[in-house]
Design an enzyme around this catalytic site. Structure first.
Site, mmCIF file in Angstrom:
data_model
loop_
_atom_site.group_PDB
_atom_site.id
_atom_site.type_symbol
_atom_site.label_atom_id
_atom_site.label_comp_id
_atom_site.label_asym_id
_atom_site.label_seq_id
_atom_site.Cartn_x
_atom_site.Cartn_y
_atom_site.Cartn_z
ATOM 1 C CG HIS A 8 10.578 -4.113 -51.353
ATOM 2 N ND1 HIS A 8 11.731 -4.873 -51.307
ATOM 3 C CD2 HIS A 8 9.634 -4.934 -51.861
ATOM 4 C CE1 HIS A 8 11.486 -6.083 -51.755
ATOM 5 N NE2 HIS A 8 10.201 -6.147 -52.105
ATOM 6 C CG HIS A 25 7.349 -6.148 -56.435
ATOM 7 N ND1 HIS A 25 8.358 -6.752 -57.159
ATOM 8 C CD2 HIS A 25 7.659 -6.351 -55.132
ATOM 9 C CE1 HIS A 25 9.227 -7.298 -56.331
ATOM 10 N NE2 HIS A 25 8.821 -7.068 -55.081
ATOM 11 N N GLY A 76 11.883 -13.209 -56.863
ATOM 12 C CA GLY A 76 11.361 -14.542 -57.108
ATOM 13 C C GLY A 76 11.633 -15.427 -55.909
ATOM 14 C CG HIS A 110 13.310 -9.621 -53.499
ATOM 15 N ND1 HIS A 110 13.453 -8.639 -54.454
ATOM 16 C CD2 HIS A 110 12.014 -9.544 -53.070
ATOM 17 C CE1 HIS A 110 12.298 -7.997 -54.599
ATOM 18 N NE2 HIS A 110 11.417 -8.529 -53.769
ATOM 19 C CD GLU A 167 9.246 -12.275 -48.917
ATOM 20 O OE1 GLU A 167 8.056 -11.928 -48.848
ATOM 21 O OE2 GLU A 167 9.882 -12.332 -49.981
#
EC number: 3.5.4.4
Length: 390
Positions: free
Chosen positions: A24, A26, A186, A213, A216
């Site tokens: 994970h 970005h 997002g 995702h 979180e």
């Protein structure tokens, strides 16, 4: 070497040399500050909040330190802003491979959203081509320096947009060229994964891999939809699965920080009455990997401290926890920093670091043979050497 002696001998230098696996990470969250400045000059991007490397790095870190996921995501406007040409994207991807390899990473899946890089006329396929070319160049350069790394891409669709099916189709089209899966990212609140059900159904028909995702900034409903409606194989973050766990009759979220910090040792000693709800039990039973990024979680408010971060409890309970970086620029982090922080603050041992590394490789989206080869010929031997050195 015992676990107890491992705690005292695990210096940052030792940890830096260990092989690591990243699931994970970005691409637009890991740009070097100096590169942001140089690309801004080259591409006439004039909106940067600072004019020198140190000040810019501090701005990204401080802005991301707000405790809000939404504020955290705002920092990406500047990195994405300078990644709008093929040359810029390829450079960032090459440096990403080099930086991970220099940190001891032997396998990395790095995600990016092609739709964010088309403001100056690039096509979605051109963005993917540029990233893959950069990964290949960086991996080739790293190998020539004695630091081999396998770089693979995940294509991300933005959950507030409407390109998820198109990005899913792109992931399938490139899956034999370096793209190993799909993701949505997002803000979670208000944008559930089921809004993109067509994309996930398409991916499942095509036997393609995907992570989502979830868990979180938003809790169990996001995780439940990602798994039971969409079919996620892994969860990006997923730490809010703790909302479905109770300890000694008390919900995990109601425990204070000292109680959370003490919990992993109590679990291992069999002293805690831990009960998993049906969703948490399903996640653990099915070995659905949790892509946990501790330092990022502190910034977004998903955890209180490294000392009490739920990753330690989840690992002790037998969840398939994988440790990752999320956004190396915004969190001023690396795999070595993540590991070192958990050793120093949460008492992690060499066995813990090996476990999360093997967990990550088991859950990677490359083929079984390649996963097994990296585990048996790279990860396991290196950890055996580290144990012997103690």
């Amino acid at each position: 070497m015992s676990d107890e002696t491992t705690k005292s001998t695990l210096s940052e230098d030792v940890i830096a040399r260990l092989p690591k696996v990243v699931l994970h990470d970005h691409l637009d969250g890991g740009v070097r500050p100096a590169t942001v400045l140089e690309l801004a000059r080259e591409t006439d991007y004039d909106a940067l909040p600072a004019a020198d490397e140190a000040s810019l790095a501090a701005w990204f870190r401080d802005s991301a330190d707000s405790g809000s996921l939404e504020r955290y995501l705002e920092t990406f406007a500047h990195t994405v802003g300078v990644m709008q040409t093929r040359e810029a994207i390829e450079r960032v991807a090459r440096e990403c491979a080099l930086d991970h390899a220099n940190d001891g990473v032997v396998y990395a899946e790095v995600r990016f959203a092609p739709e964010l890089h088309i403001e100056q006329g690039l096509g979605l396929d051109e963005v993917v081509d540029a990233v893959l070319a950069g990964f290949e160049a960086g991996a080739r350069e790293s190998e020539s320096q004695g630091r081999p790394i396998v770089m693979r891409a995940l294509l991300t669709a933005m959950r507030h947009a409407a390109k998820s099916v198109e990005i899913a189709e792109l992931a399938v089209a490139y899956r034999d060229k370096g793209v190993v899966g799909f993701d949505i990212a997002g803000a979670e609140a208000g944008f559930p994964p089921t809004h993109h059900l067509d994309a996930f159904e398409y991916l499942r028909r095509e036997n393609a891999h995907f992570t989502i995702h979830a868990g979180e900034a938003f809790g169990l409903p996001s995780i439940w939809e990602a798994i039971q409606y969409c079919g996620a194989e892994r969860l990006g973050h997923g730490v809010r699965i703790t909302d479905d766990i109770s300890v000694d009759g008390v919900e995990y979220g109601e425990l204070d920080e000292p109680a959370r910090a003490a919990l992993p040792a109590r679990v291992r000693a069999g002293e805690a009455d831990v009960r998993l709800g049906r969703l948490a039990a399903f996640v653990r039973d099915r070995r659905i990997a949790l892509e946990v990024c501790p330092l990022s979680n502190l910034q977004t408010g998903a955890a209180l401290s490294l000392r009490s971060h739920p990753i330690s409890m989840l690992l002790a309970l037998g969840f398939r926890v994988a440790l990752s970086t999320d956004n190396r620029l915004m969190s001023d982090t690396s795999m070595t920093k993540e590991m070192t922080g958990l050793v120093r603050e949460a008492g992690w041992t060499l066995a813990d670091l090996e476990k999360v590394t093997v967990n990550a490789m088991k859950s990677a989206f490359v083929g079984f043979d390649e996963r097994l080869d990296i585990i048996m010929t790279v990860i396991k031997p290196a950890y055996a050497v580290a144990r012997g050195q103690g």
